[in-house]
Design a protein around this motif. Structure first.
Motif, PDB file in Angstrom:
ATOM      1  N   ILE A  19      14.654  24.327  24.831  1.00 19.94           N
ATOM      2  CA  ILE A  19      15.236  25.556  24.311  1.00 19.94           C
ATOM      3  C   ILE A  19      14.664  25.774  22.923  1.00 19.94           C
ATOM      4  N   ALA A  20      14.032  26.921  22.739  1.00 15.22           N
ATOM      5  CA  ALA A  20      13.525  27.325  21.436  1.00 15.22           C
ATOM      6  C   ALA A  20      14.225  28.634  21.081  1.00 15.22           C
ATOM      7  N   ALA A  21      14.672  28.746  19.840  1.00 12.91           N
ATOM      8  CA  ALA A  21      15.437  29.938  19.476  1.00 12.91           C
ATOM      9  C   ALA A  21      15.314  30.218  17.988  1.00 12.91           C
ATOM     10  N   THR A  22      15.566  31.458  17.651  1.00 14.32           N
ATOM     11  CA  THR A  22      15.615  31.845  16.245  1.00 14.32           C
ATOM     12  C   THR A  22      16.917  31.341  15.625  1.00 14.32           C
ATOM     13  N   ASP A  23      16.994  31.454  14.323  1.00 15.40           N
ATOM     14  CA  ASP A  23      18.193  31.004  13.621  1.00 15.40           C
ATOM     15  C   ASP A  23      19.430  31.807  14.019  1.00 15.40           C
ATOM     16  N   GLY A  24      19.243  32.960  14.646  1.00 24.66           N
ATOM     17  CA  GLY A  24      20.384  33.731  15.132  1.00 24.66           C
ATOM     18  C   GLY A  24      21.218  32.949  16.138  1.00 24.66           C
ATOM     19  N   LEU A  25      20.594  32.041  16.899  1.00 20.48           N
ATOM     20  CA  LEU A  25      21.349  31.167  17.799  1.00 20.48           C
ATOM     21  C   LEU A  25      21.971  30.020  17.021  1.00 20.48           C
ATOM     22  N   TRP A  26      21.147  29.269  16.306  1.00 20.62           N
ATOM     23  CA  TRP A  26      21.608  28.024  15.673  1.00 20.62           C
ATOM     24  C   TRP A  26      22.609  28.270  14.549  1.00 20.62           C
ATOM     25  N   ASP A  27      22.576  29.444  13.912  1.00 17.22           N
ATOM     26  CA  ASP A  27      23.556  29.762  12.864  1.00 17.22           C
ATOM     27  C   ASP A  27      24.920  30.128  13.448  1.00 17.22           C
ATOM     28  N   ASN A  28      24.967  30.448  14.740  1.00 15.03           N
ATOM     29  CA  ASN A  28      26.216  30.935  15.336  1.00 15.03           C
ATOM     30  C   ASN A  28      26.753  30.098  16.490  1.00 15.03           C
ATOM     31  N   VAL A  29      25.975  29.172  17.010  1.00 13.36           N
ATOM     32  CA  VAL A  29      26.418  28.369  18.149  1.00 13.36           C
ATOM     33  C   VAL A  29      26.167  26.893  17.826  1.00 13.36           C
TER      34      VAL A  29
END
Length: 158
Positions: free
Chosen positions: A37-47
């Motif tokens: 799973i690769a994601a922008t900080d929009g995922l990691w900052d909220n989940v």
């Protein structure tokens, strides 16, 4: 990856960051059916990581997984009272932030597919190792910006 808290590396106009400034990884032990799973900080900052793992355990198809994670991150980013990973990290840096972090969200989920060994490919026994790659991208709707108390966020230093 960031220069300091809430200052992630950026690629684009006006940024001094270059692609080669980012981390580089080689995954030597990727096994068939492993999930990336690769994601922008929009995922990691909220989940939280635990919530990502729980979603992975519920959904096995990469497209469904990416879409669900992106929607969850977008919804939590709009929640003004959610104790988000971003708010926890902000507190550790002496910054008061309540709620999610409104941000764009991109999630890519990929599952390794069996493809054999390098020796098998060299012999022509099988084709290249294949990877199923499906992506989902969700951005907060424009109307969400009207619902967020921007003045409140401004007074918090954002």
């Amino acid at each position: 990856q960031q220069h300091y808290f809430n200052c992630p590396y950026q690629l684009g106009f006006g940024s001094g960051d270059k692609p080669w400034d980012g981390d580089y990884y080689i995954v030597d032990d990727l096994a068939p059916t492993d999930l990336i799973i690769a994601a922008t900080d929009g995922l990691w900052d909220n989940v939280y990581d635990a919530d990502v793992k729980a979603t992975v355990n519920k959904l096995s198809h990469p497209a469904q997984l990416a879409a669900q994670l992106a929607v969850t991150a977008s919804m939590r980013g709009q929640d003004p009272v959610y104790r988000s990973p971003f708010s926890v990290h902000a507190a550790r840096n002496g910054i008061r932030h309540v709620g999610g972090k409104l941000d764009d969200v991109t999630v890519v989920a990929a599952r390794a597919v069996p493809g054999g060994t390098v020796e098998d490919r060299e012999k022509g026994a099988i084709g290249d190792v294949d990877t199923e790659l499906l992506a989902s991208s969700v951005s907060p709707p424009e109307s969400a910006l009207e619902d967020v108390d921007l003045q409140h966020q401004f007074h918090q230093g954002f």
